[in-house]
Each structure stands twice: as C-alpha cells, then as structure tokens.
Scaffold this motif. Structure first.
Motif, PDB file in Angstrom:
ATOM      1  N   VAL A 189      -7.636   0.678  -4.000  1.00  0.00           N
ATOM      2  CA  VAL A 189      -6.217   0.956  -3.766  1.00  0.00           C
ATOM      3  C   VAL A 189      -5.977   1.054  -2.262  1.00  0.00           C
ATOM      4  O   VAL A 189      -6.709   1.746  -1.554  1.00  0.00           O
ATOM      5  CB  VAL A 189      -5.788   2.272  -4.447  1.00  0.00           C
ATOM      6  N   ARG A 190      -4.951   0.372  -1.798  1.00  0.00           N
ATOM      7  CA  ARG A 190      -4.552   0.451  -0.392  1.00  0.00           C
ATOM      8  C   ARG A 190      -3.196   1.138  -0.301  1.00  0.00           C
ATOM      9  O   ARG A 190      -2.286   0.828  -1.083  1.00  0.00           O
ATOM     10  CB  ARG A 190      -4.429  -0.946   0.233  1.00  0.00           C
ATOM     11  N   ARG A 191      -3.078   2.011   0.669  1.00  0.00           N
ATOM     12  CA  ARG A 191      -1.788   2.657   0.897  1.00  0.00           C
ATOM     13  C   ARG A 191      -1.021   1.881   1.964  1.00  0.00           C
ATOM     14  O   ARG A 191      -1.427   1.814   3.123  1.00  0.00           O
ATOM     15  CB  ARG A 191      -1.955   4.108   1.335  1.00  0.00           C
ATOM     16  N   GLY A 192       0.087   1.303   1.550  1.00  0.00           N
ATOM     17  CA  GLY A 192       0.916   0.558   2.488  1.00  0.00           C
ATOM     18  C   GLY A 192       2.122   1.366   2.929  1.00  0.00           C
ATOM     19  O   GLY A 192       2.264   2.544   2.587  1.00  0.00           O
ATOM     20  N   GLU A 193       2.999   0.734   3.671  1.00  0.00           N
ATOM     21  CA  GLU A 193       4.182   1.423   4.184  1.00  0.00           C
ATOM     22  C   GLU A 193       5.156   1.786   3.068  1.00  0.00           C
ATOM     23  O   GLU A 193       5.905   2.753   3.180  1.00  0.00           O
ATOM     24  CB  GLU A 193       4.885   0.552   5.230  1.00  0.00           C
ATOM     25  N   GLU A 194       5.128   1.028   1.987  1.00  0.00           N
ATOM     26  CA  GLU A 194       6.108   1.254   0.920  1.00  0.00           C
ATOM     27  C   GLU A 194       5.467   1.659  -0.409  1.00  0.00           C
ATOM     28  O   GLU A 194       6.133   1.647  -1.447  1.00  0.00           O
ATOM     29  CB  GLU A 194       6.951  -0.012   0.723  1.00  0.00           C
ATOM     30  N   GLY A 195       4.203   2.019  -0.402  1.00  0.00           N
ATOM     31  CA  GLY A 195       3.568   2.427  -1.648  1.00  0.00           C
ATOM     32  C   GLY A 195       2.106   2.033  -1.690  1.00  0.00           C
ATOM     33  O   GLY A 195       1.466   1.848  -0.646  1.00  0.00           O
ATOM     34  N   TYR A 196       1.603   1.862  -2.906  1.00  0.00           N
ATOM     35  CA  TYR A 196       0.183   1.599  -3.109  1.00  0.00           C
ATOM     36  C   TYR A 196      -0.009   0.253  -3.809  1.00  0.00           C
ATOM     37  O   TYR A 196       0.704  -0.071  -4.750  1.00  0.00           O
ATOM     38  CB  TYR A 196      -0.435   2.704  -3.979  1.00  0.00           C
ATOM     39  N   ASP A 197      -0.994  -0.500  -3.344  1.00  0.00           N
ATOM     40  CA  ASP A 197      -1.372  -1.757  -3.979  1.00  0.00           C
ATOM     41  C   ASP A 197      -2.791  -1.607  -4.517  1.00  0.00           C
ATOM     42  O   ASP A 197      -3.694  -1.178  -3.782  1.00  0.00           O
ATOM     43  CB  ASP A 197      -1.339  -2.907  -2.975  1.00  0.00           C
ATOM     44  N   SER A 198      -2.982  -1.961  -5.790  1.00  0.00           N
ATOM     45  CA  SER A 198      -4.310  -1.829  -6.379  1.00  0.00           C
ATOM     46  C   SER A 198      -4.881  -3.184  -6.763  1.00  0.00           C
ATOM     47  O   SER A 198      -4.140  -4.130  -7.063  1.00  0.00           O
ATOM     48  CB  SER A 198      -4.273  -0.906  -7.597  1.00  0.00           C
ATOM     49  N   GLU A 199      -6.199  -3.261  -6.768  1.00  0.00           N
ATOM     50  CA  GLU A 199      -6.913  -4.500  -7.069  1.00  0.00           C
ATOM     51  C   GLU A 199      -8.153  -4.158  -7.877  1.00  0.00           C
ATOM     52  O   GLU A 199      -8.925  -3.261  -7.503  1.00  0.00           O
ATOM     53  CB  GLU A 199      -7.311  -5.167  -5.746  1.00  0.00           C
ATOM     54  N   ASN A 200      -8.350  -4.844  -9.002  1.00  0.00           N
ATOM     55  CA  ASN A 200      -9.558  -4.672  -9.793  1.00  0.00           C
ATOM     56  C   ASN A 200     -10.681  -5.515  -9.196  1.00  0.00           C
ATOM     57  O   ASN A 200     -10.487  -6.693  -8.884  1.00  0.00           O
ATOM     58  CB  ASN A 200      -9.320  -5.082 -11.247  1.00  0.00           C
ATOM     59  N   LEU A 201     -11.856  -4.922  -9.067  1.00  0.00           N
ATOM     60  CA  LEU A 201     -12.978  -5.618  -8.442  1.00  0.00           C
ATOM     61  C   LEU A 201     -14.019  -6.059  -9.466  1.00  0.00           C
ATOM     62  O   LEU A 201     -14.031  -7.213  -9.856  1.00  0.00           O
ATOM     63  CB  LEU A 201     -13.601  -4.726  -7.366  1.00  0.00           C
ATOM     64  N   VAL A 202     -14.884  -5.172  -9.910  1.00  0.00           N
ATOM     65  CA  VAL A 202     -15.961  -5.546 -10.834  1.00  0.00           C
ATOM     66  C   VAL A 202     -16.106  -4.487 -11.921  1.00  0.00           C
ATOM     67  O   VAL A 202     -15.669  -3.344 -11.766  1.00  0.00           O
ATOM     68  CB  VAL A 202     -17.313  -5.701 -10.094  1.00  0.00           C
ATOM     69  N   ALA A 203     -16.751  -4.871 -13.010  1.00  0.00           N
ATOM     70  CA  ALA A 203     -17.051  -3.931 -14.089  1.00  0.00           C
ATOM     71  C   ALA A 203     -18.225  -3.041 -13.681  1.00  0.00           C
ATOM     72  O   ALA A 203     -19.199  -3.517 -13.074  1.00  0.00           O
ATOM     73  CB  ALA A 203     -17.381  -4.685 -15.368  1.00  0.00           C
ATOM     74  N   VAL A 204     -18.125  -1.755 -13.996  1.00  0.00           N
ATOM     75  CA  VAL A 204     -19.164  -0.781 -13.651  1.00  0.00           C
ATOM     76  C   VAL A 204     -19.290   0.234 -14.785  1.00  0.00           C
ATOM     77  O   VAL A 204     -18.495   0.244 -15.726  1.00  0.00           O
ATOM     78  CB  VAL A 204     -18.837  -0.045 -12.331  1.00  0.00           C
ATOM     79  N   ARG A 205     -20.280   1.113 -14.663  1.00  0.00           N
ATOM     80  CA  ARG A 205     -20.412   2.222 -15.602  1.00  0.00           C
ATOM     81  C   ARG A 205     -20.897   3.450 -14.835  1.00  0.00           C
ATOM     82  O   ARG A 205     -21.970   3.423 -14.237  1.00  0.00           O
ATOM     83  CB  ARG A 205     -21.385   1.886 -16.731  1.00  0.00           C
ATOM     84  N   PHE A 206     -20.071   4.497 -14.847  1.00  0.00           N
ATOM     85  CA  PHE A 206     -20.378   5.731 -14.135  1.00  0.00           C
ATOM     86  C   PHE A 206     -20.300   6.915 -15.090  1.00  0.00           C
ATOM     87  O   PHE A 206     -19.625   6.853 -16.121  1.00  0.00           O
ATOM     88  CB  PHE A 206     -19.366   5.957 -12.995  1.00  0.00           C
ATOM     89  N   VAL A 207     -20.954   8.007 -14.705  1.00  0.00           N
ATOM     90  CA  VAL A 207     -20.781   9.256 -15.436  1.00  0.00           C
ATOM     91  C   VAL A 207     -19.343   9.724 -15.226  1.00  0.00           C
ATOM     92  O   VAL A 207     -18.706   9.379 -14.222  1.00  0.00           O
ATOM     93  CB  VAL A 207     -21.775  10.342 -14.963  1.00  0.00           C
ATOM     94  N   PRO A 208     -18.784  10.508 -16.152  1.00  0.00           N
ATOM     95  CA  PRO A 208     -17.382  10.904 -16.032  1.00  0.00           C
ATOM     96  C   PRO A 208     -17.120  11.919 -14.932  1.00  0.00           C
ATOM     97  O   PRO A 208     -17.940  12.803 -14.670  1.00  0.00           O
ATOM     98  CB  PRO A 208     -17.066  11.499 -17.410  1.00  0.00           C
ATOM     99  N   ALA A 209     -15.968  11.779 -14.296  1.00  0.00           N
ATOM    100  CA  ALA A 209     -15.462  12.808 -13.381  1.00  0.00           C
ATOM    101  C   ALA A 209     -14.720  13.845 -14.215  1.00  0.00           C
ATOM    102  O   ALA A 209     -13.829  13.491 -14.997  1.00  0.00           O
ATOM    103  CB  ALA A 209     -14.521  12.184 -12.350  1.00  0.00           C
TER     104      ALA A 209
END
Length: 217
Positions: A189-209
């Motif tokens: 996620v990038r924070r721009g001047e007018e909000g946030y832009d998100s981009e999906n990258l790769v599949a992963v598997r992590f323990v839960p937050a």
C-alpha cells in the motif's frame, strides 16, 4: 561435516538462491549477507539457518524463509533516511535486516518472551538503531509517531485504517492479508496525496496477527 563447518557453505548457497529467485537490490543482498541468521534461530535449528524455509521459534511463531524476508524488504524500497515500523518482531531477524537499510526501526511484539530475546540478539549483532516495544500491532502507541515504511510480518484479515494513518505521505506499507486459516496475499500500500493505492504481489502464508498483548509467555 560438523555443523559449524557447514554454515559457510550453506550461507554461500543461500545468497545464490536469493539471486536466482529474483532478488536484485544489492543493498538488500548485502544486508542479508551481513546479518548472521544462525543467531536468530533456535540452537537446534542452526544447521538449517540458511536454507530457504521457515523455522519454528517459541510462542508458536516462525522466522520467515530467507526469500520472503528479502522479497518483502526489497518491495519496501528503503532509503537510509527512512524510519520504519515492523509489526511482529518474532526472532528479531527481520528487524535486523531493516536496521541495515534505514535510519531507525521500531518493532512491536505482543509476546514478552520474544521481545526480550530479540532485544538481546539485536544488541549482540550491533543493531543499535532498533527499538523493540512490547505492544499491540493493532493499537500502535501514539507516542511512536509516524513512519516512512511499515512492514507487517503476521497475517491480517484486513489492514486497520489506524495503521495506514501512521504512514507518512509517500510512505509504503507491506503486509500479508487474508484469512488466518488459509493462505494470504502480500499487499503493498502506498500513501499518496489523495489516499491509498494498493497492489497485490504474491501468495504467502504467515501465522496470524492477533490483537492485544499475549496473556502468556
């Protein structure tokens, strides 16, 4: 071959694996080479420290596989002037890598045992620009301020708005997002001047937050 003699060979192979898998940022590769990963895993797993696999650590957590550490770090596009936040200290290894690439690192851990162990490891490896905070990654203390970069190293079902708001304009956040009982997608996620832009990258598997401080350990 004795375990202590195998490590240099494994470390050399580990660098080759990172390059072959597409890691090209030379600063990231130098950081991965310079931090002794074997000091951040359990003693019984040191022979496996440089293999491209996740390893278990106390409190039911893991140290991510080297490629994932390198990939997430590369995707943050760090600058030596940056102030970075990590959610989920774990072993302290990811914070150590970040410490070599930016000005200051704050890392939050909900398990007291992990936070204390990480502090000792980071001190032993000369990572004196890292502050380990026992805290809740879903409720970052206000006094910690804002950050140029944020990395979340445990799976969130969604990224809290309060966490996004801790990004400086132009900042980048990277996190595994998805259900806790399944795989996730690494989201940048990038924070721009007018909000946030998100981009999906790769599949992963992590323990839960999970929210709050851990009641045990």
């Amino acid at each position: 071959m004795p375990n202590n003699e195998r490590l240099p060979h494994e470390k050399m192979r580990f660098q080759l694996v990172l390059r072959r898998r597409g890691i090209s940022d030379q600063a990231v590769l130098r950081a991965m080479e310079g931090i002794p990963r074997e000091l951040f895993v359990e003693a019984s797993d040191r022979v496996y420290a440089y293999r491209d696999t996740a390893l278990g650590i106390p409190c039911g957590q893991t140290i991510s596989q080297p490629f994932v550490v390198a990939y997430m770090t590369e995707q943050l596009r760090l600058d030596p002037r940056h102030r970075a936040l990590e959610i989920g200290t774990g072993s302290g290894y990811q914070a150590a890598i970040l410490s070599r690439l930016c000005h200051e690192v704050v890392t939050l851990e909900r398990f007291k045992t992990l936070a204390e162990t990480a502090r000792r490891r980071l001190a032993a490896t000369g990572c004196d620009n890292v502050e380990v905070v026992l805290g809740d990654g879903f409720d970052v203390p206000a006094n910690l301020g804002t950050f140029d970069r944020i990395m979340v190293t445990a799976a969130m079902e969604e990224i809290p708005k309060a966490l996004l708001e801790r990004l400086e304009p132009g900042g980048i956040l990277i996190a595994p997002v998805g259900p806790h009982n399944d795989g996730q997608v690494l989201v940048r996620v990038r924070r721009g001047e007018e909000g946030y832009d998100s981009e999906n990258l790769v599949a992963v598997r992590f323990v839960p937050a999970l929210p709050g401080l851990a009641r045990e350990l």
